[in-house]
Design an enzyme around this catalytic site. Structure first.
Site, PDB file in Angstrom:
ATOM      1  N   LYS A  77      -1.212  -0.008 -25.258  1.00  8.67           N
ATOM      2  CA  LYS A  77      -1.489  -0.151 -26.699  1.00  8.67           C
ATOM      3  C   LYS A  77      -0.153  -0.071 -27.450  1.00  8.67           C
ATOM      4  O   LYS A  77       0.694  -0.924 -27.220  1.00  8.67           O
ATOM      5  CB  LYS A  77      -2.505   0.909 -27.122  1.00  8.67           C
ATOM      6  CG  LYS A  77      -3.838   0.764 -26.371  1.00  8.67           C
ATOM      7  CD  LYS A  77      -4.902   1.678 -26.918  1.00  8.67           C
ATOM      8  CE  LYS A  77      -6.240   1.433 -26.278  1.00  8.67           C
ATOM      9  NZ  LYS A  77      -6.465   2.213 -25.069  1.00  8.67           N
ATOM     10  N   ASP A 132      -5.745  13.068 -26.008  1.00  8.21           N
ATOM     11  CA  ASP A 132      -5.761  11.676 -25.532  1.00  8.21           C
ATOM     12  C   ASP A 132      -5.042  10.844 -26.588  1.00  8.21           C
ATOM     13  O   ASP A 132      -5.590  10.562 -27.652  1.00  8.21           O
ATOM     14  CB  ASP A 132      -7.216  11.232 -25.355  1.00  8.21           C
ATOM     15  CG  ASP A 132      -7.332   9.762 -24.978  1.00  8.21           C
ATOM     16  OD1 ASP A 132      -6.323   9.033 -25.039  1.00  8.21           O
ATOM     17  OD2 ASP A 132      -8.453   9.335 -24.636  1.00  8.21           O
ATOM     18  N   ARG A 150      -1.259  -2.900 -18.542  1.00  6.59           N
ATOM     19  CA  ARG A 150      -2.539  -2.180 -18.610  1.00  6.59           C
ATOM     20  C   ARG A 150      -2.496  -1.034 -17.626  1.00  6.59           C
ATOM     21  O   ARG A 150      -2.161  -1.219 -16.460  1.00  6.59           O
ATOM     22  CB  ARG A 150      -3.703  -3.082 -18.202  1.00  6.59           C
ATOM     23  CG  ARG A 150      -3.937  -4.252 -19.073  1.00  6.59           C
ATOM     24  CD  ARG A 150      -5.366  -4.724 -18.970  1.00  6.59           C
ATOM     25  NE  ARG A 150      -6.191  -3.913 -19.839  1.00  6.59           N
ATOM     26  CZ  ARG A 150      -6.183  -4.021 -21.168  1.00  6.59           C
ATOM     27  NH1 ARG A 150      -5.416  -4.877 -21.778  1.00  6.59           N
ATOM     28  NH2 ARG A 150      -6.961  -3.253 -21.897  1.00  6.59           N
ATOM     29  N   TYR A 154       0.853  -1.198   0.000  1.00  5.33           N
ATOM     30  CA  TYR A 154       0.000   0.000   0.000  1.00  5.33           C
ATOM     31  C   TYR A 154       0.877   1.234   0.000  1.00  5.33           C
ATOM     32  O   TYR A 154       1.843   1.320   0.759  1.00  5.33           O
ATOM     33  CB  TYR A 154      -0.899   0.036   1.251  1.00  5.33           C
ATOM     34  CG  TYR A 154      -2.350  -0.077   0.864  1.00  5.33           C
ATOM     35  CD1 TYR A 154      -2.959   0.944   0.134  1.00  5.33           C
ATOM     36  CD2 TYR A 154      -3.104  -1.195   1.192  1.00  5.33           C
ATOM     37  CE1 TYR A 154      -4.283   0.835  -0.259  1.00  5.33           C
ATOM     38  CE2 TYR A 154      -4.428  -1.305   0.793  1.00  5.33           C
ATOM     39  CZ  TYR A 154      -5.011  -0.283   0.066  1.00  5.33           C
ATOM     40  OH  TYR A 154      -6.304  -0.387  -0.343  1.00  5.33           O
ATOM     41  N   GLU A 191      -0.510   4.815  -0.542  1.00  3.81           N
ATOM     42  CA  GLU A 191      -1.320   6.012  -0.818  1.00  3.81           C
ATOM     43  C   GLU A 191      -0.443   7.246  -0.720  1.00  3.81           C
ATOM     44  O   GLU A 191       0.367   7.382   0.205  1.00  3.81           O
ATOM     45  CB  GLU A 191      -2.468   6.115   0.187  1.00  3.81           C
ATOM     46  CG  GLU A 191      -3.596   5.150  -0.116  1.00  3.81           C
ATOM     47  CD  GLU A 191      -4.683   5.205   0.949  1.00  3.81           C
ATOM     48  OE1 GLU A 191      -4.500   5.867   1.982  1.00  3.81           O
ATOM     49  OE2 GLU A 191      -5.717   4.555   0.734  1.00  3.81           O
ATOM     50  N   THR A 223      -3.118   5.613 -22.404  1.00 10.67           N
ATOM     51  CA  THR A 223      -2.975   4.300 -21.791  1.00 10.67           C
ATOM     52  C   THR A 223      -1.534   3.845 -22.042  1.00 10.67           C
ATOM     53  O   THR A 223      -0.827   4.414 -22.880  1.00 10.67           O
ATOM     54  CB  THR A 223      -3.944   3.282 -22.421  1.00 10.67           C
ATOM     55  OG1 THR A 223      -3.758   3.294 -23.837  1.00 10.67           O
ATOM     56  CG2 THR A 223      -5.381   3.613 -22.096  1.00 10.67           C
TER      57      THR A 223
HETATM   58  N1  PLP Z   1      -8.832   6.852 -24.803  1.00  8.30           N
HETATM   59  C1  PLP Z   1      -8.775   6.260 -26.004  1.00  8.30           C
HETATM   60  C2  PLP Z   1      -8.535   7.101 -27.218  1.00  8.30           C
HETATM   61  C3  PLP Z   1      -8.953   4.874 -26.114  1.00  8.30           C
HETATM   62  O1  PLP Z   1      -8.946   4.292 -27.321  1.00  8.30           O
HETATM   63  C4  PLP Z   1      -9.192   4.122 -24.942  1.00  8.30           C
HETATM   64  C5  PLP Z   1      -9.364   2.658 -24.980  1.00  8.30           C
HETATM   65  O2  PLP Z   1      -9.502   2.018 -25.953  1.00  8.30           O
HETATM   66  C6  PLP Z   1      -9.254   4.798 -23.723  1.00  8.30           C
HETATM   67  C7  PLP Z   1      -9.068   6.156 -23.679  1.00  8.30           C
HETATM   68  C8  PLP Z   1      -9.630   4.084 -22.453  1.00  8.30           C
HETATM   69  O3  PLP Z   1      -8.706   3.289 -21.933  1.00  8.30           O
HETATM   70  P1  PLP Z   1      -9.129   2.188 -20.807  1.00  8.30           P
HETATM   71  O4  PLP Z   1      -9.732   1.061 -21.536  1.00  8.30           O
HETATM   72  O5  PLP Z   1      -7.816   1.888 -20.154  1.00  8.30           O
HETATM   73  O6  PLP Z   1     -10.076   2.871 -19.873  1.00  8.30           O
END
Ligand code: PLP
Length: 417
Positions: free
Chosen positions: A226, A197, A232, A51, A53, A223
């Site tokens: 990918k 994003d 993950r 843990y 935090e 993320t």
């Molecule tokens: N943002 C984009 C552009 C994505 O393609 C994805 C997932 O495919 C996410 C956010 C979300 O990621 P997670 O599945 O880890 O919540």
């Protein structure tokens, strides 16, 4: 897995079967990847026990000296890799990372302008099914009906009309380069914040195979699992001025104890991505996507936007008289796994769809090159041209299995600089 085999053979068996699946099939799911053994080892480590935090040197628990080292390394490596001022490596998922940005700078009811889910955006960009679309007032731009490219004029017109508090750029199924500077100019014109994003393209950005949004966006979320090929999870990059706001929104705002094993695995992933080998990997992902795209186009398949600049592309199957769902099912039976996907202005439901999405991060991790893409395109065409021929599917699955034997499922990473 000897301990797991003994304690829980059912789970051990399901993992072993999954490993066989990953070995024996050609996976073209654009959002997946196969991590290195080193990432898996950090992820499966005893850091899972701890843990912690808080943040390095400011924890609510004792005994954090070693996890502090791991988290500090992860933060510094991510900042170096993406040339960012601040990084938070604790978000458990991309969705949580996006929510953390919104909750840091928006009040409930504030306006978000993001990309339309059915044109390639993500649920967490304000879609009505997501709480991001319920807590905030969300609006969506899309792609042009003629070119299927992001309609930057529409983005600007909507931004002028709606005065959103934040503009969100980034996508889950858009195959072309995103012009982050253009988004910055629009955001500046209307006094909005800009979030990029890059969940899908983070590995390409790290490998200089796609321009970086870091110089332009106030917040960059992504993320790690990918194209970046980590565990993950997710992280947030931002300008220094937003650092403490982002940190306090992630913890204690949205999450409790961070997953220290995952954070350690993120650090490993960033180290691997700093290696010169990763640059070649990122460039090869794009070359493979273009080779596969061209090969299918040559066989008469309709490609959304005509081509790809990144790791993925969408095939519109309307002229083949096939739905995305039926195509994806037939291909999976033949050993080629991908996902059905709506195409912009789709007339089919998201469960049926008119398209499939094809991505090359995994086949590139396995060491496949352009010649392998020609072979894969041949199989895809064969199966989709005879989509109800189960004998052919079985025969092709056996050929695919044989073909896959030449390609390892773990990336071979040199210890590198
Ligand atoms: N943002 C984009 C552009 C994505 O393609 C994805 C997932 O495919 C996410 C956010 C979300 O990621 P997670 O599945 O880890 O919540």
């Amino acid at each position: 897995m000897s301990a797991l085999m003994k304690t829980d053979p059912e789970i051990a068996q399901s993992i072993l079967r999954e490993e066989e699946r990953e070995k024996n099939k050609i996976i073209l799911i654009a959002s997946e990847n196969y991590t290195s053994q080193a990432v898996l080892e950090a992820q499966g480590s005893i850091f899972s026990n701890k843990y912690a935090e808080g943040y390095p040197a400011k924890r609510f628990y004792e005994g954090c000296e070693f996890v502090d080292q791991a988290e500090s390394l992860a933060i510094e490596r991510a900042k170096t890799l993406f040339k960012a001022e601040h990084c938070n490596v604790q978000p458990l998922s991309g969705t949580i990372a996006n929510l953390a940005v919104y909750l840091s700078v928006l009040k409930p009811g504030d306006r978000i302008l993001g990309m339309n889910l059915s044109h390639g955006g993500h649920l967490s960009h304000g879609a009505s099914a997501s709480f991001t679309g319920r807590i905030f007032e969300s609006f969506h731009y899309g792609v042009s009906r003629d070119t299927y490219l992001i309609d930057y004029d529409e983005v600007r017109d909507m931004a002028r009309k709606l005065s959103p508090r934040i503009i969100v750029t980034g996508a889950s199924s858009y195959s072309r380069t995103i012009d982050f500077k253009r988004f910055r100019d629009i955001a500046d014109e209307v006094g909005a914040l800009l979030m990029a994003d890059i969940a899908h393209i983070a590995g390409l950005v790290a490998a200089d195979a796609h321009p970086s949004p870091v110089p332009y966006a106030d917040f960059v979320t992504t993320t790690t699992h990918k194209t970046l090929r980590g565990p993950r999870g997710a992280f947030i990059l931002c300008k220094k001025e937003y650092a403490s706001k982002i940190d306090s929104t992630v913890f204690p705002g949205l999450q409790g104890g961070p997953f220290m094993n995952i954070i350690a695995a993120k650090a490993v992933c960033f180290r691997e991505a700093q290696n010169g080998q990763f640059k070649q990997y990122g460039q090869q992902i794009v070359k493979n996507a273009q080779a596969l795209c061209d090969a299918l186009k040559g066989k008469g398949y309709e490609i959304v936007t005509g081509t790809t600049d990144n790791h993925l592309f969408l095939v519109d199957l309307t002229n083949r008289g096939l739905t995305g769902r039926d195509a994806a099912r037939a291909l999976d039976k033949a050993g080629i796994t991908l996902n059905k996907n709506v195409i912009p202005f789709d007339t089919q439901s998201p469960y049926v769809t008119s398209g499939i999405r094809i991505g090359t991060p995994i086949v590139t991790t396995r060491g496949m090159k352009e010649d392998a893409m020609q072979t894969i395109a041949g199989w895809i065409d064969l199966i989709l041209s005879n989509s109800s021929d189960e004998t052919l599917q079985k025969k092709t699955a056996a050929e695919v299995r044989e073909f896959c034997r030449a390609y390892p499922i773990r990336p071979v990473i040199s210890s590198g600089e």
